[in-house]
Design a protein around this motif. Structure first.
Motif, short mmCIF file in Angstrom:
data_model
loop_
_atom_site.label_atom_id
_atom_site.label_comp_id
_atom_site.label_asym_id
_atom_site.label_seq_id
_atom_site.Cartn_x
_atom_site.Cartn_y
_atom_site.Cartn_z
N LEU A 46 1.18 -1.71 -0.23
CA LEU A 46 0.27 -0.05 -0.12
C LEU A 46 0.14 1.14 0.14
CD1 LEU A 46 -2.87 -0.93 2.47
CD2 LEU A 46 -3.01 -1.03 0.50
N GLY A 47 2.03 1.11 0.16
CA GLY A 47 3.46 2.04 0.65
C GLY A 47 2.86 3.11 2.32
N PRO A 48 3.72 3.81 2.42
CA PRO A 48 4.20 4.07 3.57
C PRO A 48 2.83 4.76 4.07
CG PRO A 48 5.84 5.04 2.21
CD PRO A 48 5.11 4.11 1.34
N ARG A 49 2.28 6.38 2.71
CA ARG A 49 2.09 7.11 3.36
C ARG A 49 0.17 6.26 3.18
NH1 ARG A 49 4.11 12.02 -0.22
NH2 ARG A 49 6.19 11.90 0.93
N ALA A 50 -0.13 5.06 2.88
CA ALA A 50 -1.83 4.51 3.43
C ALA A 50 -1.88 5.08 4.48
CB ALA A 50 -1.98 3.26 2.93
N PRO A 51 -4.00 5.14 4.06
CA PRO A 51 -4.02 5.03 6.10
C PRO A 51 -4.47 4.15 6.40
CG PRO A 51 -5.73 6.38 4.00
CD PRO A 51 -5.11 5.32 3.47
N GLU A 52 -4.28 4.39 8.33
CA GLU A 52 -4.56 3.36 9.10
C GLU A 52 -4.60 2.45 8.90
OE1 GLU A 52 -1.66 1.41 11.18
OE2 GLU A 52 -1.08 3.34 10.10
N GLU A 53 -5.71 2.98 8.72
CA GLU A 53 -7.30 1.87 8.77
C GLU A 53 -7.67 1.71 8.04
OE1 GLU A 53 -8.71 6.24 6.93
OE2 GLU A 53 -7.45 5.20 9.31
N VAL A 54 -7.08 0.85 6.59
CA VAL A 54 -6.48 0.61 5.39
C VAL A 54 -5.53 -0.07 5.41
CG1 VAL A 54 -6.54 0.55 2.94
CG2 VAL A 54 -7.57 2.53 3.53
N LYS A 55 -4.59 0.10 6.16
CA LYS A 55 -3.97 -1.19 6.81
C LYS A 55 -4.25 -2.13 7.88
CE LYS A 55 0.14 2.15 5.85
NZ LYS A 55 1.31 2.79 6.91
N VAL A 56 -4.58 -1.83 8.37
CA VAL A 56 -5.02 -2.70 9.74
C VAL A 56 -6.00 -3.68 8.92
CG1 VAL A 56 -6.68 -2.71 11.45
CG2 VAL A 56 -4.83 -1.49 11.49
N ALA A 57 -6.95 -3.09 7.77
CA ALA A 57 -8.20 -4.01 7.36
C ALA A 57 -7.56 -5.30 6.39
CB ALA A 57 -8.72 -3.05 6.78
N LEU A 58 -6.58 -4.54 6.30
CA LEU A 58 -5.69 -4.92 5.04
C LEU A 58 -4.27 -6.67 6.33
CD1 LEU A 58 -4.49 -6.91 2.09
CD2 LEU A 58 -3.24 -4.13 2.14
N ARG A 59 -3.94 -5.96 6.82
CA ARG A 59 -3.90 -6.85 7.74
C ARG A 59 -4.38 -8.13 8.10
NH1 ARG A 59 1.34 -5.35 9.67
NH2 ARG A 59 1.01 -3.48 9.25
N GLU A 60 -5.49 -7.50 8.61
CA GLU A 60 -6.86 -8.48 8.73
C GLU A 60 -7.10 -9.89 7.67
OE1 GLU A 60 -10.08 -6.65 10.89
OE2 GLU A 60 -8.29 -6.07 12.82
N GLN A 61 -6.46 -9.10 6.97
CA GLN A 61 -7.44 -9.81 5.75
C GLN A 61 -6.12 -11.58 5.08
OE1 GLN A 61 -8.34 -7.11 2.28
NE2 GLN A 61 -8.43 -9.78 0.47
N VAL A 62 -5.23 -10.92 5.18
CA VAL A 62 -3.66 -12.01 5.39
C VAL A 62 -3.49 -12.51 6.29
CG1 VAL A 62 -3.54 -9.99 2.90
CG2 VAL A 62 -2.37 -10.13 5.38
N GLY A 63 -4.40 -12.15 7.64
CA GLY A 63 -4.07 -13.08 8.55
C GLY A 63 -2.29 -12.35 9.22
N LEU A 64 -1.43 -11.40 9.17
CA LEU A 64 -0.67 -10.34 10.55
C LEU A 64 -1.40 -10.12 11.36
CD1 LEU A 64 0.76 -9.54 7.31
CD2 LEU A 64 1.57 -11.70 8.02
N THR A 65 -2.69 -9.80 11.64
CA THR A 65 -2.58 -10.15 13.35
C THR A 65 -2.14 -9.99 14.56
OG1 THR A 65 -5.05 -10.08 12.56
CG2 THR A 65 -4.94 -8.09 12.12
#
Length: 342
Positions: A46-65
Protein backbone atom coordinates in the motif's frame (compact mmCIF):
# COMPACT_ATOMS: atom_id res chain seq x y z
CA UNK A 1 14.42 -60.46 0.85
CA UNK A 2 18.24 -60.33 0.92
CA UNK A 3 20.05 -58.57 3.74
CA UNK A 4 21.20 -55.82 1.35
CA UNK A 5 17.67 -55.09 0.10
CA UNK A 6 16.37 -55.21 3.66
CA UNK A 7 19.00 -52.69 4.78
CA UNK A 8 18.13 -50.46 1.83
CA UNK A 9 14.43 -50.71 2.68
CA UNK A 10 15.07 -49.68 6.29
CA UNK A 11 17.29 -46.81 5.13
CA UNK A 12 14.70 -45.45 2.67
CA UNK A 13 11.97 -45.81 5.31
CA UNK A 14 14.06 -43.83 7.78
CA UNK A 15 14.70 -41.14 5.16
CA UNK A 16 10.99 -40.90 4.37
CA UNK A 17 10.17 -40.58 8.06
CA UNK A 18 12.82 -37.89 8.54
CA UNK A 19 11.76 -35.93 5.45
CA UNK A 20 8.75 -34.22 7.12
CA UNK A 21 10.99 -33.19 10.04
CA UNK A 22 13.50 -31.63 7.65
CA UNK A 23 10.74 -29.84 5.73
CA UNK A 24 9.28 -28.58 9.00
CA UNK A 25 12.69 -27.20 10.00
CA UNK A 26 13.12 -25.45 6.64
CA UNK A 27 9.59 -24.02 6.80
CA UNK A 28 10.23 -22.75 10.34
CA UNK A 29 13.52 -21.10 9.43
CA UNK A 30 11.96 -19.35 6.41
CA UNK A 31 8.99 -18.22 8.49
CA UNK A 32 11.25 -16.68 11.15
CA UNK A 33 13.70 -15.14 8.68
CA UNK A 34 10.97 -13.40 6.73
CA UNK A 35 9.66 -11.79 9.90
CA UNK A 36 13.11 -10.96 11.26
CA UNK A 37 14.16 -8.95 8.21
CA UNK A 38 13.26 -5.25 8.19
CA UNK A 39 10.24 -4.02 6.29
CA UNK A 40 6.48 -4.41 6.42
CA UNK A 41 4.64 -6.32 3.67
CA UNK A 42 1.62 -4.05 4.11
CA UNK A 43 3.77 -0.96 3.49
CA UNK A 44 5.29 -2.71 0.47
CA UNK A 45 1.81 -3.18 -1.02
CA UNK A 46 0.00 0.00 0.00
CA UNK A 47 2.91 2.34 0.54
CA UNK A 48 3.91 4.03 3.80
CA UNK A 49 1.46 6.91 3.31
CA UNK A 50 -1.67 4.77 3.11
CA UNK A 51 -4.34 5.44 5.78
CA UNK A 52 -3.84 3.44 8.96
CA UNK A 53 -7.35 1.98 8.88
CA UNK A 54 -6.71 0.61 5.37
CA UNK A 55 -3.47 -0.98 6.58
CA UNK A 56 -5.22 -2.57 9.57
CA UNK A 57 -8.00 -3.94 7.35
CA UNK A 58 -5.49 -5.48 4.93
CA UNK A 59 -3.42 -6.88 7.77
CA UNK A 60 -6.50 -8.65 9.15
CA UNK A 61 -7.39 -9.92 5.68
CA UNK A 62 -4.02 -11.57 5.11
CA UNK A 63 -3.71 -12.92 8.66
CA UNK A 64 -0.90 -10.73 10.05
CA UNK A 65 -2.71 -9.37 13.09
CA UNK A 66 -2.06 -12.09 15.66
CA UNK A 67 1.06 -12.81 17.68
CA UNK A 68 4.08 -14.42 16.06
CA UNK A 69 3.26 -17.77 17.63
CA UNK A 70 -0.37 -17.69 16.48
CA UNK A 71 0.74 -16.85 12.93
CA UNK A 72 3.28 -19.68 13.04
CA UNK A 73 0.76 -22.19 14.39
CA UNK A 74 -1.74 -21.30 11.66
CA UNK A 75 1.03 -21.57 9.07
CA UNK A 76 2.06 -25.06 10.23
CA UNK A 77 -1.56 -26.18 10.28
CA UNK A 78 -1.99 -24.98 6.69
CA UNK A 79 1.20 -26.80 5.65
CA UNK A 80 -0.09 -30.04 7.19
CA UNK A 81 -3.14 -29.69 4.91
CA UNK A 82 -0.89 -28.89 1.90
CA UNK A 83 -2.27 -25.37 1.89
CA UNK A 84 0.50 -22.92 1.01
CA UNK A 85 -1.74 -19.89 1.36
CA UNK A 86 -2.47 -16.95 -0.93
CA UNK A 87 -0.25 -14.21 -2.23
CA UNK A 88 -0.42 -11.02 -0.18
CA UNK A 89 0.29 -8.83 -3.20
CA UNK A 90 -2.44 -10.28 -5.47
CA UNK A 91 -4.73 -11.43 -2.61
CA UNK A 92 -6.60 -13.81 -4.93
CA UNK A 93 -3.92 -16.04 -6.41
CA UNK A 94 -2.92 -19.06 -4.35
CA UNK A 95 0.70 -20.12 -4.01
CA UNK A 96 -0.13 -23.41 -5.72
CA UNK A 97 -1.44 -21.46 -8.73
CA UNK A 98 1.78 -19.45 -8.82
CA UNK A 99 3.83 -22.66 -8.72
CA UNK A 100 1.71 -24.17 -11.50
CA UNK A 101 2.12 -21.09 -13.69
CA UNK A 102 5.81 -20.39 -13.17
CA UNK A 103 7.49 -23.71 -12.35
CA UNK A 104 7.48 -25.16 -15.92
CA UNK A 105 9.80 -22.36 -17.06
CA UNK A 106 12.22 -23.09 -14.21
CA UNK A 107 12.03 -26.84 -14.86
CA UNK A 108 12.82 -26.34 -18.55
CA UNK A 109 15.77 -24.08 -17.77
CA UNK A 110 17.12 -26.49 -15.13
CA UNK A 111 16.73 -29.48 -17.47
CA UNK A 112 18.77 -27.95 -20.30
CA UNK A 113 21.30 -26.42 -17.91
CA UNK A 114 21.87 -29.89 -16.45
CA UNK A 115 22.40 -31.29 -19.95
CA UNK A 116 24.98 -28.57 -20.67
CA UNK A 117 26.68 -29.21 -17.33
CA UNK A 118 26.89 -32.96 -17.92
CA UNK A 119 28.13 -32.71 -21.52
CA UNK A 120 30.75 -30.04 -20.80
CA UNK A 121 31.84 -31.34 -17.40
CA UNK A 122 32.12 -35.00 -18.41
CA UNK A 123 33.95 -34.18 -21.65
CA UNK A 124 36.55 -31.96 -19.98
CA UNK A 125 36.93 -34.36 -17.04
CA UNK A 126 37.46 -37.42 -19.27
CA UNK A 127 39.99 -35.65 -21.50
CA UNK A 128 41.93 -34.40 -18.47
CA UNK A 129 41.94 -37.84 -16.82
CA UNK A 130 43.17 -39.59 -19.99
CA UNK A 131 46.13 -37.19 -20.31
CA UNK A 132 47.55 -36.82 -16.79
CA UNK A 133 50.28 -34.28 -16.10
CA UNK A 134 49.87 -32.62 -19.50
CA UNK A 135 48.51 -29.28 -20.65
CA UNK A 136 45.12 -30.99 -21.04
CA UNK A 137 45.18 -32.01 -17.39
CA UNK A 138 46.21 -28.53 -16.26
CA UNK A 139 43.53 -27.01 -18.46
CA UNK A 140 40.92 -29.34 -16.97
CA UNK A 141 41.93 -28.39 -13.43
CA UNK A 142 41.78 -24.68 -14.25
CA UNK A 143 38.40 -25.14 -15.93
CA UNK A 144 36.96 -26.82 -12.83
CA UNK A 145 38.33 -24.20 -10.44
CA UNK A 146 37.39 -21.17 -12.55
CA UNK A 147 33.87 -22.25 -13.51
CA UNK A 148 33.02 -23.24 -9.95
CA UNK A 149 34.17 -19.87 -8.59
CA UNK A 150 32.69 -17.58 -11.26
CA UNK A 151 29.74 -15.42 -10.15
CA UNK A 152 26.70 -16.74 -11.99
CA UNK A 153 25.16 -13.33 -12.67
CA UNK A 154 28.50 -12.11 -14.11
CA UNK A 155 28.69 -15.05 -16.53
CA UNK A 156 25.14 -14.33 -17.66
CA UNK A 157 25.86 -10.63 -18.25
CA UNK A 158 29.05 -11.40 -20.18
CA UNK A 159 27.20 -13.85 -22.44
CA UNK A 160 24.47 -11.27 -23.00
CA UNK A 161 27.03 -8.58 -23.81
CA UNK A 162 28.93 -10.75 -26.30
CA UNK A 163 26.26 -12.84 -28.05
CA UNK A 164 23.29 -10.47 -27.81
CA UNK A 165 24.60 -6.92 -27.74
CA UNK A 166 27.85 -7.19 -29.71
CA UNK A 167 27.17 -10.05 -32.13
CA UNK A 168 23.37 -9.95 -32.19
CA UNK A 169 23.14 -13.72 -32.59
CA UNK A 170 20.77 -14.50 -29.72
CA UNK A 171 17.97 -12.69 -27.83
CA UNK A 172 19.06 -10.87 -24.71
CA UNK A 173 16.43 -12.20 -22.33
CA UNK A 174 12.94 -13.48 -21.47
CA UNK A 175 11.48 -16.81 -22.65
CA UNK A 176 9.60 -15.98 -25.86
CA UNK A 177 9.06 -12.86 -28.00
CA UNK A 178 6.53 -10.50 -26.46
CA UNK A 179 4.34 -10.23 -29.56
CA UNK A 180 4.50 -13.91 -30.56
CA UNK A 181 2.15 -16.70 -29.57
CA UNK A 182 3.91 -19.38 -27.46
CA UNK A 183 3.42 -23.09 -28.26
CA UNK A 184 0.14 -24.70 -27.28
CA UNK A 185 0.63 -25.80 -23.67
CA UNK A 186 0.91 -29.51 -22.97
CA UNK A 187 3.49 -29.73 -20.19
CA UNK A 188 4.38 -26.05 -20.00
CA UNK A 189 7.85 -26.75 -21.41
CA UNK A 190 7.98 -24.73 -24.62
CA UNK A 191 10.51 -26.92 -26.43
CA UNK A 192 8.70 -30.15 -25.58
CA UNK A 193 5.27 -28.66 -26.31
CA UNK A 194 6.42 -27.34 -29.70
CA UNK A 195 8.00 -30.71 -30.52
CA UNK A 196 4.81 -32.60 -29.63
CA UNK A 197 2.67 -30.26 -31.74
CA UNK A 198 5.16 -30.22 -34.61
CA UNK A 199 5.52 -26.43 -34.39
CA UNK A 200 9.10 -26.16 -35.67
CA UNK A 201 9.18 -22.37 -35.75
CA UNK A 202 8.20 -22.13 -32.09
CA UNK A 203 10.71 -24.89 -31.27
CA UNK A 204 13.57 -22.97 -32.88
CA UNK A 205 12.49 -19.73 -31.21
CA UNK A 206 12.30 -21.43 -27.79
CA UNK A 207 15.77 -22.91 -28.26
CA UNK A 208 17.20 -19.52 -29.18
CA UNK A 209 15.85 -17.98 -25.98
CA UNK A 210 17.09 -20.95 -23.93
CA UNK A 211 20.69 -21.05 -25.16
CA UNK A 212 22.19 -18.21 -23.13
CA UNK A 213 20.50 -18.82 -19.74
CA UNK A 214 21.00 -22.60 -19.96
CA UNK A 215 24.62 -22.17 -21.05
CA UNK A 216 25.47 -19.70 -18.28
CA UNK A 217 23.92 -21.88 -15.55
CA UNK A 218 25.22 -25.14 -17.06
CA UNK A 219 28.81 -23.96 -17.51
CA UNK A 220 29.07 -22.82 -13.89
CA UNK A 221 27.65 -26.13 -12.63
CA UNK A 222 29.84 -28.17 -15.03
CA UNK A 223 32.92 -27.55 -12.90
CA UNK A 224 31.47 -29.87 -10.24
CA UNK A 225 31.19 -32.78 -12.68
CA UNK A 226 34.61 -32.10 -14.23
CA UNK A 227 36.44 -32.35 -10.93
CA UNK A 228 34.61 -35.50 -9.83
CA UNK A 229 35.05 -37.32 -13.15
CA UNK A 230 38.72 -36.35 -13.53
CA UNK A 231 39.71 -37.56 -10.05
CA UNK A 232 37.64 -40.77 -10.04
CA UNK A 233 38.44 -41.79 -13.62
CA UNK A 234 42.14 -41.34 -13.01
CA UNK A 235 41.97 -43.52 -9.89
CA UNK A 236 39.94 -46.12 -11.75
CA UNK A 237 42.43 -46.25 -14.65
CA UNK A 238 45.19 -47.05 -12.13
CA UNK A 239 43.23 -49.86 -10.45
CA UNK A 240 44.27 -53.51 -10.61
CA UNK A 241 41.32 -54.74 -12.69
CA UNK A 242 42.04 -52.14 -15.41
CA UNK A 243 45.69 -53.19 -15.50
CA UNK A 244 44.57 -56.81 -15.77
CA UNK A 245 42.26 -55.93 -18.66
CA UNK A 246 45.16 -54.21 -20.45
CA UNK A 247 47.35 -57.28 -19.88
CA UNK A 248 44.69 -59.49 -21.51
CA UNK A 249 44.85 -57.32 -24.61
CA UNK A 250 41.34 -55.86 -24.36
CA UNK A 251 40.72 -52.88 -26.62
CA UNK A 252 41.56 -49.60 -24.79
CA UNK A 253 38.26 -48.06 -25.88
CA UNK A 254 36.39 -51.02 -24.41
CA UNK A 255 38.36 -50.71 -21.16
CA UNK A 256 37.49 -47.02 -20.93
CA UNK A 257 33.76 -47.26 -21.61
CA UNK A 258 32.88 -50.73 -20.27
CA UNK A 259 35.07 -50.80 -17.18
CA UNK A 260 36.72 -47.57 -16.05
CA UNK A 261 34.13 -44.95 -17.00
CA UNK A 262 31.22 -47.03 -15.71
CA UNK A 263 32.69 -47.13 -12.20
CA UNK A 264 33.92 -43.53 -12.32
CA UNK A 265 30.36 -42.36 -13.03
CA UNK A 266 28.97 -43.65 -9.72
CA UNK A 267 30.03 -40.51 -7.78
CA UNK A 268 28.46 -38.39 -10.53
CA UNK A 269 25.10 -40.01 -9.84
CA UNK A 270 25.63 -39.36 -6.13
CA UNK A 271 26.25 -35.67 -6.70
CA UNK A 272 23.20 -35.23 -8.93
CA UNK A 273 20.94 -34.66 -5.92
CA UNK A 274 23.17 -31.88 -4.63
CA UNK A 275 23.51 -30.47 -8.13
CA UNK A 276 19.74 -30.17 -8.34
CA UNK A 277 19.83 -27.95 -5.27
CA UNK A 278 22.57 -25.87 -6.89
CA UNK A 279 20.52 -25.60 -10.08
CA UNK A 280 17.47 -24.35 -8.21
CA UNK A 281 19.58 -21.88 -6.24
CA UNK A 282 21.44 -20.73 -9.33
CA UNK A 283 18.18 -20.43 -11.25
CA UNK A 284 17.27 -17.40 -9.11
CA UNK A 285 20.29 -15.42 -10.35
CA UNK A 286 19.96 -16.72 -13.89
CA UNK A 287 16.27 -15.97 -14.19
CA UNK A 288 16.71 -12.47 -12.78
CA UNK A 289 19.66 -11.78 -15.10
CA UNK A 290 17.81 -12.98 -18.20
CA UNK A 291 14.31 -11.86 -17.12
CA UNK A 292 13.29 -15.49 -17.36
CA UNK A 293 9.65 -15.85 -16.22
CA UNK A 294 10.23 -18.81 -13.93
CA UNK A 295 9.43 -19.69 -10.35
CA UNK A 296 12.85 -18.59 -9.10
CA UNK A 297 12.31 -15.13 -10.58
CA UNK A 298 8.88 -15.04 -8.95
CA UNK A 299 10.56 -15.96 -5.66
CA UNK A 300 12.91 -13.00 -6.04
CA UNK A 301 9.96 -10.68 -6.68
CA UNK A 302 8.16 -12.09 -3.63
CA UNK A 303 11.21 -11.49 -1.43
CA UNK A 304 11.49 -7.93 -2.71
CA UNK A 305 7.77 -7.37 -2.13
CA UNK A 306 7.76 -9.02 1.32
CA UNK A 307 5.12 -11.50 0.14
CA UNK A 308 5.44 -13.95 3.05
CA UNK A 309 3.19 -16.81 1.82
CA UNK A 310 4.74 -16.88 -1.65
CA UNK A 311 8.32 -16.96 -0.32
CA UNK A 312 7.50 -19.63 2.25
CA UNK A 313 5.53 -21.75 -0.22
CA UNK A 314 8.14 -21.65 -3.01
CA UNK A 315 11.02 -22.45 -0.64
CA UNK A 316 9.11 -25.40 0.82
CA UNK A 317 8.27 -26.58 -2.71
CA UNK A 318 11.94 -26.45 -3.73
CA UNK A 319 12.88 -28.28 -0.52
CA UNK A 320 10.42 -31.06 -1.36
CA UNK A 321 11.98 -31.45 -4.83
CA UNK A 322 15.51 -31.65 -3.43
CA UNK A 323 14.44 -34.16 -0.77
CA UNK A 324 12.74 -36.44 -3.28
CA UNK A 325 15.70 -36.20 -5.66
CA UNK A 326 18.14 -37.05 -2.86
CA UNK A 327 16.17 -40.16 -1.89
CA UNK A 328 15.91 -41.30 -5.53
CA UNK A 329 19.66 -40.82 -6.02
CA UNK A 330 20.33 -42.99 -2.96
CA UNK A 331 18.08 -45.73 -4.37
CA UNK A 332 19.73 -45.63 -7.80
CA UNK A 333 23.18 -45.59 -6.23
CA UNK A 334 22.48 -48.67 -4.15
CA UNK A 335 20.96 -50.41 -7.15
CA UNK A 336 23.93 -49.91 -9.50
CA UNK A 337 26.73 -50.27 -6.96
CA UNK A 338 26.62 -53.52 -4.96
CA UNK A 339 29.46 -52.26 -2.73
CA UNK A 340 27.18 -49.71 -1.06
CA UNK A 341 25.80 -50.74 2.30
CA UNK A 342 23.20 -48.94 4.41
Amino acid sequence: MSSRLKALFYYITARLLLAPIMLWAIATVVFLLMRATPGDPIDAILGPRAPEEVKVALREQVGLTGSLFSQYWEYIQDLSRFNLGKSISTREQTVWQIIKNFFPATAELAMYALIVALVVGLTVGIVAALRPNTKWDVGGRLFGIITYSLPLFWVGMILQLVFSVQLGWLPIGTRFPAGAEPPIQVFGLYTIDALIKGNWQSLWTSIQYLILPAASLGIVISGIFERIVRVNLRQTLLSDYVEAAKARGINPRSILFNHALKNAMIPVITILGLTLASLLGGAVLTEVTFSWPGLANRLFEAISGRDYPVVQGIVVFFAIIVTIASILVDIVNAWIDPRIRY
